[in-house]
Design a protein around this motif. Structure first.
Motif, PDB file in Angstrom:
ATOM      1  N   GLY A 126     -30.102  64.527 -23.241  1.00  0.00           N
ATOM      2  CA  GLY A 126     -29.120  63.474 -23.014  1.00  0.00           C
ATOM      3  C   GLY A 126     -29.743  62.095 -22.996  1.00  0.00           C
ATOM      4  O   GLY A 126     -29.137  61.120 -23.449  1.00  0.00           O
ATOM      5  N   SER A 127     -30.971  61.989 -22.468  1.00  0.00           N
ATOM      6  CA  SER A 127     -31.646  60.690 -22.433  1.00  0.00           C
ATOM      7  C   SER A 127     -32.040  60.212 -23.827  1.00  0.00           C
ATOM      8  O   SER A 127     -32.308  59.031 -24.025  1.00  0.00           O
ATOM      9  CB  SER A 127     -32.891  60.764 -21.543  1.00  0.00           C
ATOM     10  OG  SER A 127     -33.942  61.471 -22.181  1.00  0.00           O
ATOM     11  N   LEU A 128     -32.062  61.139 -24.782  1.00  0.00           N
ATOM     12  CA  LEU A 128     -32.396  60.788 -26.169  1.00  0.00           C
ATOM     13  C   LEU A 128     -31.157  60.518 -27.021  1.00  0.00           C
ATOM     14  O   LEU A 128     -31.272  60.091 -28.168  1.00  0.00           O
ATOM     15  CB  LEU A 128     -33.187  61.930 -26.826  1.00  0.00           C
ATOM     16  CG  LEU A 128     -34.468  62.399 -26.149  1.00  0.00           C
ATOM     17  CD1 LEU A 128     -35.058  63.579 -26.920  1.00  0.00           C
ATOM     18  CD2 LEU A 128     -35.485  61.270 -26.080  1.00  0.00           C
ATOM     19  N   GLY A 129     -29.982  60.824 -26.467  1.00  0.00           N
ATOM     20  CA  GLY A 129     -28.773  60.752 -27.260  1.00  0.00           C
ATOM     21  C   GLY A 129     -28.663  61.900 -28.239  1.00  0.00           C
ATOM     22  O   GLY A 129     -27.919  61.821 -29.224  1.00  0.00           O
ATOM     23  N   ALA A 130     -29.396  62.987 -27.986  1.00  0.00           N
ATOM     24  CA  ALA A 130     -29.377  64.164 -28.862  1.00  0.00           C
ATOM     25  C   ALA A 130     -28.284  65.126 -28.416  1.00  0.00           C
ATOM     26  O   ALA A 130     -27.762  65.046 -27.298  1.00  0.00           O
ATOM     27  CB  ALA A 130     -30.739  64.851 -28.830  1.00  0.00           C
ATOM     28  N   LEU A 140     -26.514  65.221 -17.350  1.00  0.00           N
ATOM     29  CA  LEU A 140     -27.139  64.847 -16.090  1.00  0.00           C
ATOM     30  C   LEU A 140     -28.075  63.661 -16.236  1.00  0.00           C
ATOM     31  O   LEU A 140     -28.603  63.405 -17.323  1.00  0.00           O
ATOM     32  CB  LEU A 140     -27.945  66.030 -15.533  1.00  0.00           C
ATOM     33  CG  LEU A 140     -27.212  67.357 -15.374  1.00  0.00           C
ATOM     34  CD1 LEU A 140     -28.182  68.436 -14.916  1.00  0.00           C
ATOM     35  CD2 LEU A 140     -26.058  67.223 -14.395  1.00  0.00           C
ATOM     36  N   VAL A 141     -28.279  62.960 -15.117  1.00  0.00           N
ATOM     37  CA  VAL A 141     -29.303  61.918 -15.065  1.00  0.00           C
ATOM     38  C   VAL A 141     -30.338  62.215 -13.986  1.00  0.00           C
ATOM     39  O   VAL A 141     -31.351  61.531 -13.872  1.00  0.00           O
ATOM     40  CB  VAL A 141     -28.683  60.527 -14.811  1.00  0.00           C
ATOM     41  CG1 VAL A 141     -27.899  60.061 -16.030  1.00  0.00           C
ATOM     42  CG2 VAL A 141     -27.807  60.543 -13.562  1.00  0.00           C
ATOM     43  N   GLY A 142     -30.082  63.257 -13.179  1.00  0.00           N
ATOM     44  CA  GLY A 142     -31.031  63.641 -12.155  1.00  0.00           C
ATOM     45  C   GLY A 142     -30.751  65.047 -11.673  1.00  0.00           C
ATOM     46  O   GLY A 142     -29.632  65.550 -11.805  1.00  0.00           O
ATOM     47  N   LEU A 143     -31.785  65.713 -11.144  1.00  0.00           N
ATOM     48  CA  LEU A 143     -31.640  67.079 -10.657  1.00  0.00           C
ATOM     49  C   LEU A 143     -32.767  67.366  -9.681  1.00  0.00           C
ATOM     50  O   LEU A 143     -33.921  66.997  -9.934  1.00  0.00           O
ATOM     51  CB  LEU A 143     -31.678  68.069 -11.830  1.00  0.00           C
ATOM     52  CG  LEU A 143     -31.450  69.549 -11.528  1.00  0.00           C
ATOM     53  CD1 LEU A 143     -30.774  70.222 -12.724  1.00  0.00           C
ATOM     54  CD2 LEU A 143     -32.761  70.274 -11.226  1.00  0.00           C
ATOM     55  N   PHE A 165     -30.289  57.078  -8.749  1.00  0.00           N
ATOM     56  CA  PHE A 165     -30.482  58.509  -8.941  1.00  0.00           C
ATOM     57  C   PHE A 165     -31.625  59.044  -8.091  1.00  0.00           C
ATOM     58  O   PHE A 165     -31.609  60.209  -7.677  1.00  0.00           O
ATOM     59  CB  PHE A 165     -30.765  58.829 -10.413  1.00  0.00           C
ATOM     60  CG  PHE A 165     -29.896  58.115 -11.408  1.00  0.00           C
ATOM     61  CD1 PHE A 165     -28.592  57.760 -11.097  1.00  0.00           C
ATOM     62  CD2 PHE A 165     -30.384  57.795 -12.661  1.00  0.00           C
ATOM     63  CE1 PHE A 165     -27.791  57.090 -12.018  1.00  0.00           C
ATOM     64  CE2 PHE A 165     -29.599  57.132 -13.593  1.00  0.00           C
ATOM     65  CZ  PHE A 165     -28.307  56.777 -13.272  1.00  0.00           C
ATOM     66  N   ILE A 166     -32.629  58.226  -7.830  1.00  0.00           N
ATOM     67  CA  ILE A 166     -33.761  58.676  -7.019  1.00  0.00           C
ATOM     68  C   ILE A 166     -33.303  58.998  -5.599  1.00  0.00           C
ATOM     69  O   ILE A 166     -33.634  60.052  -5.047  1.00  0.00           O
ATOM     70  CB  ILE A 166     -34.889  57.623  -7.017  1.00  0.00           C
ATOM     71  CG1 ILE A 166     -35.591  57.605  -8.373  1.00  0.00           C
ATOM     72  CG2 ILE A 166     -35.897  57.902  -5.905  1.00  0.00           C
ATOM     73  CD1 ILE A 166     -36.684  56.559  -8.487  1.00  0.00           C
ATOM     74  N   VAL A 167     -32.546  58.105  -5.005  1.00  0.00           N
ATOM     75  CA  VAL A 167     -32.051  58.340  -3.644  1.00  0.00           C
ATOM     76  C   VAL A 167     -31.139  59.563  -3.626  1.00  0.00           C
ATOM     77  O   VAL A 167     -31.208  60.403  -2.716  1.00  0.00           O
ATOM     78  CB  VAL A 167     -31.321  57.098  -3.106  1.00  0.00           C
ATOM     79  CG1 VAL A 167     -30.660  57.403  -1.765  1.00  0.00           C
ATOM     80  CG2 VAL A 167     -32.288  55.932  -2.965  1.00  0.00           C
ATOM     81  N   HIS A 168     -30.276  59.690  -4.625  1.00  0.00           N
ATOM     82  CA  HIS A 168     -29.355  60.820  -4.699  1.00  0.00           C
ATOM     83  C   HIS A 168     -30.118  62.137  -4.700  1.00  0.00           C
ATOM     84  O   HIS A 168     -29.810  63.046  -3.911  1.00  0.00           O
ATOM     85  CB  HIS A 168     -28.504  60.699  -5.966  1.00  0.00           C
ATOM     86  CG  HIS A 168     -27.451  61.746  -6.096  1.00  0.00           C
ATOM     87  ND1 HIS A 168     -26.123  61.491  -5.872  1.00  0.00           N
ATOM     88  CD2 HIS A 168     -27.528  63.058  -6.441  1.00  0.00           C
ATOM     89  CE1 HIS A 168     -25.415  62.588  -6.072  1.00  0.00           C
ATOM     90  NE2 HIS A 168     -26.252  63.564  -6.413  1.00  0.00           N
ATOM     91  N   GLY A 290     -27.343  69.001 -10.139  1.00  0.00           N
ATOM     92  CA  GLY A 290     -27.750  67.736 -10.694  1.00  0.00           C
ATOM     93  C   GLY A 290     -26.758  66.616 -10.555  1.00  0.00           C
ATOM     94  O   GLY A 290     -25.558  66.813 -10.341  1.00  0.00           O
ATOM     95  N   ARG A 291     -27.280  65.412 -10.687  1.00  0.00           N
ATOM     96  CA  ARG A 291     -26.492  64.188 -10.603  1.00  0.00           C
ATOM     97  C   ARG A 291     -25.964  63.881 -11.995  1.00  0.00           C
ATOM     98  O   ARG A 291     -26.722  63.569 -12.911  1.00  0.00           O
ATOM     99  CB  ARG A 291     -27.414  63.084 -10.109  1.00  0.00           C
ATOM    100  CG  ARG A 291     -26.904  61.724  -9.611  1.00  0.00           C
ATOM    101  CD  ARG A 291     -25.604  61.227 -10.019  1.00  0.00           C
ATOM    102  NE  ARG A 291     -25.397  59.874  -9.494  1.00  0.00           N
ATOM    103  CZ  ARG A 291     -24.787  58.920 -10.169  1.00  0.00           C
ATOM    104  NH1 ARG A 291     -24.314  59.155 -11.366  1.00  0.00           N
ATOM    105  NH2 ARG A 291     -24.623  57.731  -9.641  1.00  0.00           N
ATOM    106  N   PRO A 292     -24.624  64.018 -12.234  1.00  0.00           N
ATOM    107  CA  PRO A 292     -24.096  63.761 -13.569  1.00  0.00           C
ATOM    108  C   PRO A 292     -24.114  62.284 -13.927  1.00  0.00           C
ATOM    109  O   PRO A 292     -24.093  61.414 -13.049  1.00  0.00           O
ATOM    110  CB  PRO A 292     -22.653  64.280 -13.476  1.00  0.00           C
ATOM    111  CG  PRO A 292     -22.311  64.186 -12.038  1.00  0.00           C
ATOM    112  CD  PRO A 292     -23.585  64.429 -11.286  1.00  0.00           C
TER     113      PRO A 292
END
Length: 298
Positions: A126-130, A140-143, A165-168, A290-292
């Protein structure tokens, strides 16, 4: 089904036969071979989908330990007694792992849980847009997994006014880890770092995430209620696991208090008779999915 079909099923869904009957050997050998084959196939598929792509941001030249400590310190100071704060800060300041192209293979191969590896693969893609591994795979952006917080490089490009996301993900560590694991005293009523009601763990994480931003943006308590109202009107999470009315009510209460963190914790504390239902007590994989990514436009 043949092993190749089992691998394909895992790549498409993240699911697998818990007994790994498609592999030969005794139960221990089957699990060893299957985990190795499935994670290797996952890495290969991620590499294929990621070919020619780069993340939305590069990892900045920062001291990640110090950066993480600054992010989580207000939360730790607010939630833990003074005698435990240094232990918690040492744990969390080294807990964050960013999924970068240079590290993703080792991270996936090193995962204990196969479904966590699949979720992390989708986080990275997802971070690559793939294309993700499945149409219904969570974006997700975090897990969090046990005491590790995996975070997308989107953190450095897409963080909104009330996003962290870090705090989450750090907030999830509190219900993933036993006190005795980090050298803190355990009692009959305090087995985990913090006792969080199972169904409210996402509410707790979103509450901590939003309140960390409220505190940062409004050092004076008198200014915080207005900031919570701004959050309620424009930045609410798109997450079906959270009762949004309850989340806002918790934040309104926290914003008026001298130590709002304690109010968030109190509102998410478990009913004691449900304590035995904690996922770790059942011997299951941690259930933080994970954090969506935020769906609505900022």
């Amino acid at each position: 089904m043949p092993t190749s079909a089992a691998i394909e099923h895992y790549l498409r869904t993240g699911d697998h036969d818990p007994y790994f009957f498609d592999w030969s050997g005794d139960v221990i050998e089957r699990e060893r071979r299957a985990c190795q084959d499935l994670k290797r196939a996952l890495v290969d598929e991620v590499s294929r989908r990621a070919a020619g792509r780069r993340p939305s941001a590069e990892m900045p030249a920062i001291d990640l330990t110090s950066f993480t400590r600054v992010k989580v310190e207000p939360m730790v100071r607010g939630l833990f007694p003074k005698v435990e704060q240094d232990v918690m800060l040492r744990l969390l300041e080294r807990s964050v792992v960013f999924l970068t192209p240079e590290r993703v293979e080792a991270i996936l191969l090193g995962c204990t849980w196969l479904h966590t590896a699949w979720d992390l693969a989708n986080l990275y893609l997802g971070s690559l847009g793939a294309d993700l591994l499945a149409e219904d795979a969570p974006r997700l952006v975090g897990l969090s997994s046990e005491t590790t917080c995996f975070v997308s490089l989107d953190y450095f490009t897409e963080t909104g006014r009330f996003d962290d996301f870090i705090v989450h993900e750090a907030a999830h560590v509190f219900h993933n880890c036993k006190r005795i694991t980090v050298g803190l005293r355990e009692t009959r009523r305090r087995e985990w770092l913090l006792e969080i009601e199972f169904r409210k763990r996402e509410t707790f994480a979103y509450g901590c995430e939003a309140f960390s931003r409220v505190v940062e943006l409004c050092p004076k308590i008198k200014d915080r209620p207005a900031m919570v109202e701004e959050y309620a009107q424009t930045f609410m999470p798109d997450d079906e696991r959270v009762d949004l009315d309850e989340l806002v009510d918790i934040l309104r209460e926290a914003a008026r208090a001298r130590n709002g963190w304690k109010h968030i914790l109190a509102r998410c504390a478990p009913r004691r008779e449900r304590r035995a239902g904690h996922p770790f007590n059942l011997g299951l994989e941690p259930l933080d999915r994970g954090r969506p990514a935020r769906q609505a436009a900022r």
